[in-house]
Design an enzyme around this catalytic site. Sequence first.
Site, short mmCIF file in Angstrom:
data_model
loop_
_atom_site.label_atom_id
_atom_site.label_comp_id
_atom_site.label_asym_id
_atom_site.label_seq_id
_atom_site.Cartn_x
_atom_site.Cartn_y
_atom_site.Cartn_z
N LYS A 127 0.84 -1.20 0.00
CA LYS A 127 0.00 0.00 0.00
C LYS A 127 0.87 1.25 0.00
O LYS A 127 2.01 1.20 0.46
CB LYS A 127 -0.86 0.02 1.28
CG LYS A 127 -1.99 -0.99 1.32
CD LYS A 127 -2.76 -0.87 2.63
CE LYS A 127 -3.89 -1.88 2.70
NZ LYS A 127 -4.94 -1.70 1.70
N ARG A 165 -10.20 -11.51 2.12
CA ARG A 165 -11.07 -12.57 1.60
C ARG A 165 -10.38 -13.93 1.64
O ARG A 165 -11.06 -14.96 1.69
CB ARG A 165 -11.52 -12.20 0.18
CG ARG A 165 -10.40 -12.12 -0.81
CD ARG A 165 -10.79 -11.33 -2.05
NE ARG A 165 -10.85 -9.89 -1.80
CZ ARG A 165 -11.21 -8.99 -2.71
NH1 ARG A 165 -11.56 -9.36 -3.92
NH2 ARG A 165 -11.22 -7.70 -2.40
N1 BES Z 1 -8.07 -3.79 4.56
C1 BES Z 1 -8.22 -3.38 3.22
C2 BES Z 1 -9.50 -2.60 2.97
C3 BES Z 1 -9.63 -1.26 3.65
C4 BES Z 1 -9.28 -0.12 2.98
C5 BES Z 1 -10.13 -1.15 4.92
C6 BES Z 1 -9.43 1.11 3.59
C7 BES Z 1 -10.28 0.08 5.54
C8 BES Z 1 -9.93 1.21 4.86
C9 BES Z 1 -8.24 -4.61 2.30
O1 BES Z 1 -7.44 -5.65 2.71
C10 BES Z 1 -7.73 -4.18 0.98
O2 BES Z 1 -6.59 -3.80 0.90
N2 BES Z 1 -8.57 -4.24 -0.03
C11 BES Z 1 -8.20 -3.87 -1.35
C12 BES Z 1 -8.76 -4.89 -2.31
C13 BES Z 1 -8.23 -4.77 -3.71
C14 BES Z 1 -6.75 -5.05 -3.75
C15 BES Z 1 -8.98 -5.72 -4.59
C16 BES Z 1 -8.75 -2.48 -1.63
O3 BES Z 1 -9.85 -2.17 -1.15
O4 BES Z 1 -8.07 -1.70 -2.27
MN MN Z 2 -5.45 -5.45 1.99
#
Ligand code: BES
Ligand code: MN
Length: 499
Positions: free
Chosen positions: A278, A352
């Site tokens: 990230k 997931r």
């Molecule tokens: N934990 C994150 C989602 C999240 C984002 C929670 C912001 C709280 C605030 C999750 O694991 C994630 O990174 N999801 C990705 C999925 C994508 C790579 C398909 C996302 O939402 O960008």
């Molecule tokens: Mn994630």
Amino acid sequence: MKILVKKGNLAEIKAEAIILGLFEENKKLFGLSYDVDAKSQGLISELISSGDFEGKESQLSVIYTRGLIPAKRIAVVGLGKAKEFKLDKLRAAYAKVTRHLRDINIKEAATALDFNMLPGQKDKLTQAALEGAVLGLYQYTPFKTVDRDNIKDIKQLELITNNEDYPLLGDIAKRTSIITEAVYFVRDLVSAPANEMTPSILAQKARDVARRKTVNCNVLDKAAMKKLGMNALLGVASGSAQEPKFIILEYSGGKKGRAPIVLVGKGLTFDSGGISIKPAEKMDEMKTDMSGGAAVIGAIMAASDLRLPLNVVGLIPATENMPSGTALKPGDILKSYSGKTIEIVNTDAEGRLILADALSYASKFKPQAIIDIATLTGACVIALGDDVTGMLGTDEKLKSEINDAAQRTGELVWELPLWDFYSEQIKSDIADYKNSGGRAAGTITAAAFLSKFIGDFPWVHLDIAGPSWLDKDKPYIPKGASGVPMRLLVDFLINRTKK
Ligand code: BES
Ligand code: MN
Ligand code: ZN
């Protein structure tokens, strides 16, 4: 803050402050406010006639009584228009007052409620007011070492009542204390930094909850997970130096053998994104990626303390998601606990993966319902904003029960569709599924992925990426960890016991 229920009359109570809610239509005072006004030689009517207080939502005035009544101050708070009254406005109003009283360093206060606000709903009114009063005061202070003496807190709130209502209000106060303590517990877990909230520490918190007679905790370590073939969960954990834990919490309040409700909570104690790392900005907030797991542990704690007559199982897959030489790589394929294979296209879609193994494990319990709770997708925040939980699932009845609980608790949910064709986006060329369906409908394709790991049981998925953590204060949720949707879950469980 301790809540005490006492018999008496608000106008005759000795206290640093008494709290009184008033509607906008207050030209003619009645009930409690009439009584306090009369005994204080018209302090409230003077405030109103001077034009200083109209009763608008969460408007606040503090009157100094100068000995006219035993209480030193009267804190009046607006409840808005009587016609538009909702329990959530009462929560907000009480939070506003107690936060102000804390700021001026008051240690104890008293209040009473005019039940004609919502006739026939004494229990709901009392619970909402007390919830607001307590939940708005939450502070996370364990890491503050400088000037700790300056941390202010209200120690006690007295709820004043007549003889007739005394037993009922005592019960409500007890119930509210259990629920608000569980909210504080959840907020504490979520607020804790990832170095102080590792999978092992989270598992220990669950074991602490299981000191209750009716709760049992079993924690699977890495070796046990390997044996079971929980390779999706182990894959996510493979980049981290912290050992993953699979937490199983069982509350047995119902008849032996009665099918349980299984709550599954995402327990990512830190989500860096892994190799699909990230951006640095706000990555610190990913310590909150175990909010779903925390809500599940809190709900089981509350269910046990409330002695709810049902069986509940909590499953919390807990791990970090870190980049390293041993980490999961984009392109890797994992064989999940269910036997189905998953192609990893993005290591940041890790929630997931761990939920897939936990959801398949849930089948073991032949549950009457499965609810999973996860900070799963940023897309959910884009779709519904910061304050609303995304709801998806296959069972209409379960969804409507959850929506009812959401309305009652103010922890709002909104449904997104889960039509079959969304599954096209998560088909893999070389495995059964891939773990990301791309940007379009990101919340829905995540839920579609989860649906592949549910047996034939009623199931609902709650995406709490938005409301689990707040950037700014809300009336009864100070910025930071909200505790959402723990109150919703408990309300849902309470209502399941009524059937
Ligand atoms: N934990 C994150 C989602 C999240 C984002 C929670 C912001 C709280 C605030 C999750 O694991 C994630 O990174 N999801 C990705 C999925 C994508 C790579 C398909 C996302 O939402 O960008
Ligand atoms: Mn994630
Ligand atoms: Zn995550």
